[in-house]
Design a protein around this motif. Structure first.
Motif, mmCIF file in Angstrom:
data_model
loop_
_atom_site.group_PDB
_atom_site.id
_atom_site.type_symbol
_atom_site.label_atom_id
_atom_site.label_comp_id
_atom_site.label_asym_id
_atom_site.label_seq_id
_atom_site.Cartn_x
_atom_site.Cartn_y
_atom_site.Cartn_z
ATOM 1 N N PRO A 13 0.854 -1.327 -0.038
ATOM 2 C CA PRO A 13 -0.082 -0.016 0.179
ATOM 3 C C PRO A 13 0.679 1.348 0.024
ATOM 4 O O PRO A 13 0.539 2.461 -0.622
ATOM 5 C CB PRO A 13 -0.638 -0.103 1.315
ATOM 6 N N ALA A 14 1.853 1.218 0.912
ATOM 7 C CA ALA A 14 2.576 2.686 0.956
ATOM 8 C C ALA A 14 3.665 2.544 -0.428
ATOM 9 O O ALA A 14 3.593 3.660 -0.887
ATOM 10 C CB ALA A 14 3.859 2.384 1.965
ATOM 11 N N THR A 15 3.849 1.543 -1.185
ATOM 12 C CA THR A 15 4.576 1.634 -2.466
ATOM 13 C C THR A 15 3.686 2.029 -3.363
ATOM 14 O O THR A 15 3.970 2.898 -4.320
ATOM 15 C CB THR A 15 5.102 0.192 -2.502
ATOM 16 N N LEU A 16 2.650 1.625 -3.374
ATOM 17 C CA LEU A 16 1.606 2.140 -4.250
ATOM 18 C C LEU A 16 1.323 3.651 -4.336
ATOM 19 O O LEU A 16 1.286 4.418 -5.209
ATOM 20 C CB LEU A 16 0.048 1.437 -4.198
ATOM 21 N N ARG A 17 1.111 4.377 -3.092
ATOM 22 C CA ARG A 17 0.796 5.580 -2.798
ATOM 23 C C ARG A 17 2.279 6.419 -3.495
ATOM 24 O O ARG A 17 2.031 7.206 -4.055
ATOM 25 C CB ARG A 17 1.008 6.013 -1.379
ATOM 26 N N THR A 18 3.233 5.767 -3.317
ATOM 27 C CA THR A 18 4.659 6.500 -3.717
ATOM 28 C C THR A 18 4.495 6.574 -5.252
ATOM 29 O O THR A 18 4.809 7.569 -6.036
ATOM 30 C CB THR A 18 5.900 6.041 -3.195
ATOM 31 N N ALA A 19 4.216 5.298 -5.935
ATOM 32 C CA ALA A 19 4.157 5.196 -7.217
ATOM 33 C C ALA A 19 3.264 6.132 -8.109
ATOM 34 O O ALA A 19 3.193 6.680 -9.144
ATOM 35 C CB ALA A 19 3.572 3.624 -7.601
ATOM 36 N N LEU A 20 2.096 6.581 -7.346
ATOM 37 C CA LEU A 20 1.295 7.354 -7.870
ATOM 38 C C LEU A 20 1.630 8.803 -7.826
ATOM 39 O O LEU A 20 0.945 9.467 -8.882
ATOM 40 C CB LEU A 20 -0.169 7.188 -7.263
ATOM 41 N N THR A 21 2.798 9.169 -7.444
ATOM 42 C CA THR A 21 3.147 10.357 -7.481
ATOM 43 C C THR A 21 4.038 10.116 -8.416
ATOM 44 O O THR A 21 4.936 11.481 -8.937
ATOM 45 C CB THR A 21 3.943 10.605 -6.051
ATOM 46 N N GLY A 22 4.533 9.508 -9.389
ATOM 47 C CA GLY A 22 5.340 9.531 -10.443
ATOM 48 C C GLY A 22 6.728 8.552 -9.832
ATOM 49 O O GLY A 22 7.706 8.956 -10.795
ATOM 50 N N ASP A 23 6.724 8.141 -8.920
ATOM 51 C CA ASP A 23 8.337 7.567 -8.505
ATOM 52 C C ASP A 23 8.402 6.319 -9.046
ATOM 53 O O ASP A 23 7.511 5.133 -9.117
ATOM 54 C CB ASP A 23 8.210 7.037 -6.802
ATOM 55 N N ALA A 24 9.419 6.508 -10.267
ATOM 56 C CA ALA A 24 9.399 5.090 -11.103
ATOM 57 C C ALA A 24 9.951 3.831 -10.278
ATOM 58 O O ALA A 24 9.640 2.751 -10.511
ATOM 59 C CB ALA A 24 10.445 5.320 -12.338
ATOM 60 N N PRO A 25 10.979 3.704 -9.347
ATOM 61 C CA PRO A 25 11.351 2.859 -8.650
ATOM 62 C C PRO A 25 10.210 2.112 -8.101
ATOM 63 O O PRO A 25 10.191 0.690 -7.711
ATOM 64 C CB PRO A 25 12.404 3.386 -7.522
ATOM 65 N N ALA A 26 9.329 2.942 -7.273
ATOM 66 C CA ALA A 26 8.187 2.339 -6.754
ATOM 67 C C ALA A 26 7.229 1.796 -7.575
ATOM 68 O O ALA A 26 6.773 0.489 -7.237
ATOM 69 C CB ALA A 26 7.408 3.524 -5.886
ATOM 70 N N ALA A 27 6.948 2.097 -8.744
ATOM 71 C CA ALA A 27 6.079 1.460 -9.719
ATOM 72 C C ALA A 27 6.820 0.331 -10.143
ATOM 73 O O ALA A 27 6.193 -0.926 -10.298
ATOM 74 C CB ALA A 27 6.133 2.284 -10.944
ATOM 75 N N ALA A 28 8.315 0.070 -10.416
ATOM 76 C CA ALA A 28 8.932 -1.052 -10.672
ATOM 77 C C ALA A 28 8.741 -2.190 -9.509
ATOM 78 O O ALA A 28 8.782 -3.315 -9.820
ATOM 79 C CB ALA A 28 10.504 -0.556 -10.959
ATOM 80 N N ALA A 29 9.001 -1.603 -8.474
ATOM 81 C CA ALA A 29 8.949 -2.539 -7.267
ATOM 82 C C ALA A 29 7.313 -3.160 -7.224
ATOM 83 O O ALA A 29 7.212 -4.246 -6.992
ATOM 84 C CB ALA A 29 8.852 -1.979 -5.977
ATOM 85 N N LEU A 30 6.130 -2.508 -7.566
ATOM 86 C CA LEU A 30 5.101 -3.081 -7.828
ATOM 87 C C LEU A 30 4.923 -4.137 -8.891
ATOM 88 O O LEU A 30 4.465 -5.142 -8.794
ATOM 89 C CB LEU A 30 3.777 -2.134 -7.966
ATOM 90 N N GLY A 31 5.550 -3.735 -9.884
ATOM 91 C CA GLY A 31 5.426 -4.787 -11.154
ATOM 92 C C GLY A 31 6.338 -6.140 -10.736
ATOM 93 O O GLY A 31 5.668 -7.062 -10.955
ATOM 94 N N VAL A 32 7.288 -5.781 -10.035
ATOM 95 C CA VAL A 32 8.034 -7.012 -9.535
ATOM 96 C C VAL A 32 7.094 -7.913 -8.549
ATOM 97 O O VAL A 32 7.004 -9.277 -8.684
ATOM 98 C CB VAL A 32 9.274 -6.726 -8.909
ATOM 99 N N ALA A 33 6.529 -7.249 -7.669
ATOM 100 C CA ALA A 33 5.586 -7.851 -6.483
ATOM 101 C C ALA A 33 4.501 -8.504 -7.231
ATOM 102 O O ALA A 33 4.106 -9.785 -6.808
ATOM 103 C CB ALA A 33 5.358 -6.917 -5.671
ATOM 104 N N LEU A 34 3.789 -7.849 -8.371
ATOM 105 C CA LEU A 34 2.694 -8.698 -8.915
ATOM 106 C C LEU A 34 2.933 -9.507 -9.872
ATOM 107 O O LEU A 34 2.005 -10.278 -10.261
ATOM 108 C CB LEU A 34 1.959 -7.519 -9.447
ATOM 109 N N GLY A 35 4.316 -9.662 -10.403
ATOM 110 C CA GLY A 35 4.636 -10.373 -11.410
ATOM 111 C C GLY A 35 4.910 -9.844 -12.899
ATOM 112 O O GLY A 35 4.143 -8.855 -13.084
#
Length: 383
Positions: free
Chosen positions: A148-170
Motif C-alpha cells: 500500500p505504501a509503495t502504491l501511494r509513492t508510485a502514484l506520485t510518479g516515482d519510477a522505482p516504486a512502480a517497478a517494485a510493484l511490477g515485480v511484486a505482482l509478477g
C-alpha cells in the motif's frame, strides 16, 4: 516454515486428488507431495519429474507456462497439455499475499477440476491454502507487506516504486487502477475489491491497484467496483482506468480513474462506476480547467444552463428537449433565444454549439480534483 509448506501442499493434493508441487515466481521447487493412496495411478510428466530432480525448470519450460498468463492470475486457471513436449494439463493455483505474487501450486489433475465452478468446496479450500502459503512466503521476504505504501509513492510518479510493484505482482501482469470517491468515511473493516487488490487512502480518494485475471480487459473491474461501492456511503462513485500490462503507467491510470469517477458523480447514465474507455466526449471535458469564463453570465442562471445542457444532449431536438424539461415547446424556444442573447452565439452553428456544450458540461463537473502528490498522508487499506 518448510514443514508448514509441505503440510499445505500435501493437503491441497488430498483435497483435489492429484499430485501437487509448490514453486516460487522463479520456478524454484519449494515443496511437492508424496504420491499416496489418494493420488495413486495419476500420470507424471517430464516437467514435474525434472522439477523434482533439479529443484527448478529450464527457461523454455518457464516461458511456455508464463505465456498462458499465470504471472497475472488471481484465480485458478488451467494450462493445456503439449503431448509433443511431454507436458500434461495442469491446474494452477496462484499463491499471493496482499496482491504480491509468491508462486504457484501446480496439480496434475488430468483435467478433472472445473476452474469455473465457483461453488466447489474443494477448490475454494485449495485456494484458501494457496493464500496461506502466500502469507508464509511473504513473512520471509522483506517489504511484502509494504505494497500500500509503495502504491501511494508510485502514484506520485516515482519510477522505482512502480517497478517494485511490477515485480511484486509478477512480470507483465495486466493491471488497472480504480479510483473510489467515497461520499463519507470508509466503514470499519472495508477492503478493496478483487483478489490480490492493493488499496490506499490518499486525501479524499481511495486508490486501488487491481491485477486482472490473465487479460488486459478492465471490464471485470467495473463489476467488482460496483459491488464494493454497495458497502460505501450513498452517493459514492468510482472510476476505472484503461488496463495495461505492468505498472509503468500508474500515474496515467490514476488520472484516468479519478477523471472517470468525477464524471460518474455528475452523469447519471454512467453512475456509479464509470470507465475511462467509455466516457466518450466527457474525456475532453474532464481535462478542462473549468468552463470558459465567457459563459459566466449564462452559467449563473441555473434554468438557462440546464436548458442548454438538456437541449444539446438531445441533439438539439426541440421536441425531445421540451419533453425532458417538461415545458411547452414555446417556452423552450424562448429560453434558447435568451441563451443566444446572453452568449452571442449562433445556436444553428456547430462550432458555437460545441463551445456551449463544453461550457455547461465543465460547469457540471466543478473544480478538478487535487493532485495526489499534494494529498494528505494516506492510510493503507489491506484486503
Amino acid at each position: 516454515m518448510r514443514d508448514d509448506l509441505q503440510d499445505l501442499v500435501d493437503e491441497v493434493s488430498r483435497l483435489l486428488g492429484a499430485p501437487a508441487t509448490l514453486e516460487d515466481p522463479d520456478f524454484t521447487l519449494l515443496a511437492f507431495c508424496a504420491q499416496g493412496e489418494d493420488t495413486a495411478g495419476t500420470a507424471l510428466d517430464a516437467v514435474r519429474t525434472r522439477s523434482i530432480l533439479t529443484r527448478g525448470s529450464p527457461e523454455a519450460t518457464r516461458r511456455w507456462f508464463t505465456d498462458f498468463g499465470i504471472a497475472g492470475a488471481t484465480a485458478p486457471l488451467r494450462t493445456p497439455a503439449d503431448p509433443v513436449a511431454g507436458i500434461l494439463t495442469r491446474l494452477c493455483l496462484p499463491v499471493r499475499h496482499h496482491g504480491r505474487l509468491h508462486g504457484w501450486l501446480w496439480l496434475l489433475d488430468e483435467g478433472r477440476t472445473d476452474t469455473t465452478d465457483a461453488e466447489s468446496p474443494a477448490l475454494a479450500a485449495a485456494m484458501a491454502l494457496a493464500a496461506r502459503a502466500g502469507a508464509l512466503l511473504a513473512a520471509t521476504r522483506p517489504g511484502a507487506d509494504d505494497l500500500p505504501a509503495t502504491l501511494r509513492t508510485a502514484l506520485t510518479g516515482d519510477a522505482p516504486a512502480a517497478a517494485a510493484l511490477g515485480v511484486a505482482l509478477g512480470p507483465d501482469t495486466p493491471v488497472t487502477v480504480v479510483a473510489l470517491r467515497p461520499a463519507g468515511p470508509l466503514p470499519s473493516g472495508w477492503a478493496p475489491p478483487g483478489a490480490g487488490a492493493v488499496g490506499v487512502v490518499t486525501g479524499r480518494w481511495v486508490a486501488v491497484l487491481l491485477p486482472l485475471p490473465g487479460t488486459a480487459d478492465a471490464r471485470p473491474a467495473g463489476a467488482l467496483t460496483a459491488a464494493a461501492l454497495r458497502d460505501l456511503p450513498a452517493g459514492s462513485t468510482a472510476g476505472v482506468a484503461t488496463a495495461r500490462l505492468g505498472c509503468s503507467a500508474l500515474t496515467v491510470q490514476w488520472q484516468e480513474a479519478r477523471d472517470a469517477a468525477r464524471v460518474a458523480a455528475v452523469e447519471p447514465r454512467l453512475a456509479p462506476v464509470a470507465s475511462w474507455s467509455e466516457l466518450g466526449a466527457w474525456r475532453q471535458v474532464v481535462r478542462l480547467d473549468g468552463p470558459d469564463p465567457a459563459f459566466a453570465v449564462l452559467l449563473a442562471d441555473p434554468v438557462l444552463s440546464r436548458t442548454a445542457d438538456v437541449w444539446l444532449d438531445a441533439a438539439a431536438s426541440p421536441q425531445r428537449a421540451a419533453a425532458l424539461l417538461t415545458v411547452h415547446r414555446q417556452t423552450l424556444y424562448y429560453r434558447l433565444g435568451r441563451i443566444a442573447e446572453l452568449t452571442g452565439l449562433d445556436l444553428a452553428d456547430g462550432a458555437d454549439r460545441l463551445a456551449l456544450h463544453l461550457a455547461v458540461r465543465a460547469a457540471r463537473l466543478g473544480a478538478p480534483a487535487a493532485d495526489p502528490a499534494r494529498a494528505d498522508r494516506p492510510t493503507p487499506v489491506v484486503p
